[in-house]
Motif scaffolding. Structure first.
Motif, PDB file in Angstrom:
ATOM      1  N   ALA A  30       0.997  -1.315   0.034  1.00  0.00           N
ATOM      2  CA  ALA A  30       0.415   0.536  -0.130  1.00  0.00           C
ATOM      3  C   ALA A  30       1.191   1.541  -0.295  1.00  0.00           C
ATOM      4  CB  ALA A  30      -0.845  -0.476   1.625  1.00  0.00           C
ATOM      5  N   LEU A  31       2.165   0.669   0.417  1.00  0.00           N
ATOM      6  CA  LEU A  31       3.214   2.369   0.963  1.00  0.00           C
ATOM      7  C   LEU A  31       3.641   2.251  -0.906  1.00  0.00           C
ATOM      8  CD1 LEU A  31       4.635   2.272   3.660  1.00  0.00           C
ATOM      9  CD2 LEU A  31       3.189   3.476   3.499  1.00  0.00           C
ATOM     10  N   GLY A  32       2.667   1.589  -2.178  1.00  0.00           N
ATOM     11  CA  GLY A  32       4.087   1.691  -2.894  1.00  0.00           C
ATOM     12  C   GLY A  32       5.045   0.562  -3.445  1.00  0.00           C
ATOM     13  N   ILE A  33       5.601  -0.202  -2.392  1.00  0.00           N
ATOM     14  CA  ILE A  33       6.536  -0.557  -1.768  1.00  0.00           C
ATOM     15  C   ILE A  33       6.996  -1.802  -2.155  1.00  0.00           C
ATOM     16  CG2 ILE A  33       9.127  -2.004  -0.436  1.00  0.00           C
ATOM     17  CD1 ILE A  33       7.808   1.224   0.944  1.00  0.00           C
ATOM     18  N   LYS A  34       7.656  -2.388  -3.343  1.00  0.00           N
ATOM     19  CA  LYS A  34       7.342  -4.356  -3.983  1.00  0.00           C
ATOM     20  C   LYS A  34       8.220  -4.501  -3.379  1.00  0.00           C
ATOM     21  CE  LYS A  34       6.368  -2.825  -8.845  1.00  0.00           C
ATOM     22  NZ  LYS A  34       6.962  -3.156 -10.006  1.00  0.00           N
ATOM     23  N   THR A  35       7.890  -5.818  -2.236  1.00  0.00           N
ATOM     24  CA  THR A  35       9.027  -6.304  -1.570  1.00  0.00           C
ATOM     25  C   THR A  35       9.407  -8.475  -1.192  1.00  0.00           C
ATOM     26  OG1 THR A  35       7.993  -5.630   1.117  1.00  0.00           O
ATOM     27  CG2 THR A  35       8.714  -6.669   1.100  1.00  0.00           C
ATOM     28  N   ALA A  36      10.128  -8.723  -1.689  1.00  0.00           N
ATOM     29  CA  ALA A  36      10.392  -9.883  -1.542  1.00  0.00           C
ATOM     30  C   ALA A  36      10.685 -10.590  -0.273  1.00  0.00           C
ATOM     31  CB  ALA A  36      11.407 -10.795  -2.880  1.00  0.00           C
ATOM     32  N   VAL A  37      10.499 -11.727   0.187  1.00  0.00           N
ATOM     33  CA  VAL A  37      10.587 -12.284   1.143  1.00  0.00           C
ATOM     34  C   VAL A  37      11.639 -13.624   1.130  1.00  0.00           C
ATOM     35  CG1 VAL A  37      10.152 -13.809   3.605  1.00  0.00           C
ATOM     36  CG2 VAL A  37       8.515 -12.139   2.361  1.00  0.00           C
ATOM     37  N   ILE A  38      12.690 -13.339   1.417  1.00  0.00           N
ATOM     38  CA  ILE A  38      13.738 -14.824   2.009  1.00  0.00           C
ATOM     39  C   ILE A  38      13.490 -15.636   3.208  1.00  0.00           C
ATOM     40  CG2 ILE A  38      16.019 -15.339   1.623  1.00  0.00           C
ATOM     41  CD1 ILE A  38      16.142 -13.387  -0.569  1.00  0.00           C
ATOM     42  N   LYS A  39      13.536 -16.632   3.351  1.00  0.00           N
ATOM     43  CA  LYS A  39      13.502 -17.107   4.264  1.00  0.00           C
ATOM     44  C   LYS A  39      14.052 -18.477   4.455  1.00  0.00           C
ATOM     45  CE  LYS A  39      10.493 -20.279   7.202  1.00  0.00           C
ATOM     46  NZ  LYS A  39      11.722 -19.705   8.380  1.00  0.00           N
ATOM     47  N   HIS A  40      15.530 -17.691   5.664  1.00  0.00           N
ATOM     48  CA  HIS A  40      16.612 -19.054   5.995  1.00  0.00           C
ATOM     49  C   HIS A  40      15.876 -19.752   7.253  1.00  0.00           C
ATOM     50  CE1 HIS A  40      19.899 -20.325   8.202  1.00  0.00           C
ATOM     51  NE2 HIS A  40      20.504 -20.345   7.407  1.00  0.00           N
ATOM     52  N   ASP A  41      16.416 -21.445   6.310  1.00  0.00           N
ATOM     53  CA  ASP A  41      16.003 -22.526   7.059  1.00  0.00           C
ATOM     54  C   ASP A  41      17.399 -23.150   7.662  1.00  0.00           C
ATOM     55  OD1 ASP A  41      14.935 -25.142   7.868  1.00  0.00           O
ATOM     56  OD2 ASP A  41      13.751 -25.627   6.546  1.00  0.00           O
ATOM     57  N   GLY A  42      17.395 -23.603   9.305  1.00  0.00           N
ATOM     58  CA  GLY A  42      18.290 -24.138   9.648  1.00  0.00           C
ATOM     59  C   GLY A  42      18.638 -25.693   9.184  1.00  0.00           C
ATOM     60  N   ALA A  88      18.606 -12.635  -3.335  1.00  0.00           N
ATOM     61  CA  ALA A  88      18.218 -11.386  -3.645  1.00  0.00           C
ATOM     62  C   ALA A  88      17.941 -10.753  -5.332  1.00  0.00           C
ATOM     63  CB  ALA A  88      19.054  -9.774  -2.904  1.00  0.00           C
ATOM     64  N   GLU A  89      19.137 -11.218  -5.570  1.00  0.00           N
ATOM     65  CA  GLU A  89      19.385 -11.237  -7.264  1.00  0.00           C
ATOM     66  C   GLU A  89      17.856 -11.377  -8.234  1.00  0.00           C
ATOM     67  OE1 GLU A  89      23.002 -12.377  -8.387  1.00  0.00           O
ATOM     68  OE2 GLU A  89      24.284 -11.046  -6.573  1.00  0.00           O
ATOM     69  N   CYS A  90      17.793 -12.637  -7.066  1.00  0.00           N
ATOM     70  CA  CYS A  90      16.592 -13.382  -7.954  1.00  0.00           C
ATOM     71  C   CYS A  90      14.652 -12.243  -7.732  1.00  0.00           C
ATOM     72  CB  CYS A  90      15.830 -14.593  -7.263  1.00  0.00           C
ATOM     73  SG  CYS A  90      17.357 -16.496  -7.559  1.00  0.00           S
ATOM     74  N   PHE A  91      15.315 -11.273  -7.533  1.00  0.00           N
ATOM     75  CA  PHE A  91      14.241 -10.537  -7.620  1.00  0.00           C
ATOM     76  C   PHE A  91      14.393  -9.583  -7.568  1.00  0.00           C
ATOM     77  CE2 PHE A  91      14.012 -13.681  -4.313  1.00  0.00           C
ATOM     78  CZ  PHE A  91      12.575 -14.335  -4.369  1.00  0.00           C
ATOM     79  N   PRO A  92      15.131  -8.895  -9.049  1.00  0.00           N
ATOM     80  CA  PRO A  92      15.148  -7.804  -9.647  1.00  0.00           C
ATOM     81  C   PRO A  92      13.586  -6.700  -9.297  1.00  0.00           C
ATOM     82  CG  PRO A  92      14.504  -9.003 -11.585  1.00  0.00           C
ATOM     83  CD  PRO A  92      14.308  -9.740 -10.206  1.00  0.00           C
ATOM     84  N   GLU A  93      12.986  -7.076  -9.017  1.00  0.00           N
ATOM     85  CA  GLU A  93      11.471  -6.280  -9.530  1.00  0.00           C
ATOM     86  C   GLU A  93      11.479  -5.786  -8.407  1.00  0.00           C
ATOM     87  OE1 GLU A  93       9.888 -10.290  -8.518  1.00  0.00           O
ATOM     88  OE2 GLU A  93      11.483  -9.658  -9.814  1.00  0.00           O
ATOM     89  N   ALA A  94      12.046  -6.048  -6.785  1.00  0.00           N
ATOM     90  CA  ALA A  94      11.554  -5.892  -5.765  1.00  0.00           C
ATOM     91  C   ALA A  94      12.200  -4.908  -5.186  1.00  0.00           C
ATOM     92  CB  ALA A  94      11.927  -6.468  -4.632  1.00  0.00           C
ATOM     93  N   ASP A  95      11.817  -3.768  -4.393  1.00  0.00           N
ATOM     94  CA  ASP A  95      12.507  -2.302  -3.803  1.00  0.00           C
ATOM     95  C   ASP A  95      12.870  -3.107  -2.414  1.00  0.00           C
ATOM     96  OD1 ASP A  95      10.997  -0.639  -5.771  1.00  0.00           O
ATOM     97  OD2 ASP A  95       9.282  -1.039  -4.470  1.00  0.00           O
ATOM     98  N   MET A  96      12.412  -4.360  -2.166  1.00  0.00           N
ATOM     99  CA  MET A  96      12.834  -4.387  -0.160  1.00  0.00           C
ATOM    100  C   MET A  96      12.679  -5.602  -0.313  1.00  0.00           C
ATOM    101  SD  MET A  96      10.880  -3.525   3.316  1.00  0.00           S
ATOM    102  CE  MET A  96      11.095  -2.007   3.026  1.00  0.00           C
ATOM    103  N   ILE A  97      13.754  -5.957   0.375  1.00  0.00           N
ATOM    104  CA  ILE A  97      13.525  -8.004   0.947  1.00  0.00           C
ATOM    105  C   ILE A  97      13.448  -7.969   2.096  1.00  0.00           C
ATOM    106  CG2 ILE A  97      15.002  -9.847   0.341  1.00  0.00           C
ATOM    107  CD1 ILE A  97      14.643  -9.047  -1.788  1.00  0.00           C
TER     108      ILE A  97
END
Length: 172
Positions: A30-42, A88-97
């Motif tokens: 809603a703030l106009g920020i395209k966000t991707a998520v990367i989850k680490h699994d130990g 993060a390189e997998c998400f060139p369209e993202a503004d934030m990760i």
């Protein structure tokens, strides 16, 4: 590639990291920020569903398998030394990760602390930007939390989204 704003959402197991990220995503959008998520699994994890064709191909030795439709892509590949920064390189369209986990990294962090699990942050002193918590002020002071860092309530996702959006704008 343009540098991405990356923020780790950290905390002990079951502290609410996934729930917080899930609630932040529509607010950031809603703030106009395209966000991707990367989850680490130990632990080693199963990235595909047993019995599917792609699972069978990967299990048979493919170095990678991709499944796609007109709206989604899923890629499973074998790799050594994966890092959040490389992914993060997998998400060139993202503004934030947003990275779930990464508590021991030097990445900027937002830590989730729930009093029923722990009264003490686990990322103290490691690039912590602020806390999302239900630990009362007096208990935080008694436990020696850093007073100078912002503290947000567990349900205050509007303020958290605005805070991290402002942080990312300031560092980009």
């Amino acid at each position: 590639m343009q540098k991405k704003c990356m923020i780790a959402v950290c905390g002990v197991k079951n502290s609410g990291k996934t729930t917080l990220i899930e609630r932040l995503l529509p607010k950031l959008s809603a703030l106009g920020i395209k966000t991707a998520v990367i989850k680490h699994d130990g632990h080693d994890f199963e990235a595909d569903v047993p019995g599917t064709d792609s699972y069978r191909h990967f299990a048979a030795g493919a170095c990678g398998v991709a499944v796609y439709s007109s709206e989604k892509v899923s890629i499973v590949r074998r790799t050594a030394n994966a890092t959040a920064q490389k992914l993060a390189e997998c998400f060139p369209e993202a503004d934030m990760i947003l990275c779930e986990g990464q508590k021991n990294s030097d990445m900027p962090k937002l830590e989730v602390v729930r009093r029923e699990l722990s009264m003490q942050p686990v990322c103290q002193g490691r690039e912590v930007l602020g806390y999302v918590t239900d630990v009362p002020l007096k208990a935080r002071q008694a436990a020696g939390w850093k007073d100078a860092l912002p503290v947000f309530g567990m349900e205050d996702t509007d303020a958290v989204a605005a805070f991290i959006a402002g942080y990312c704008r300031s560092v980009m």
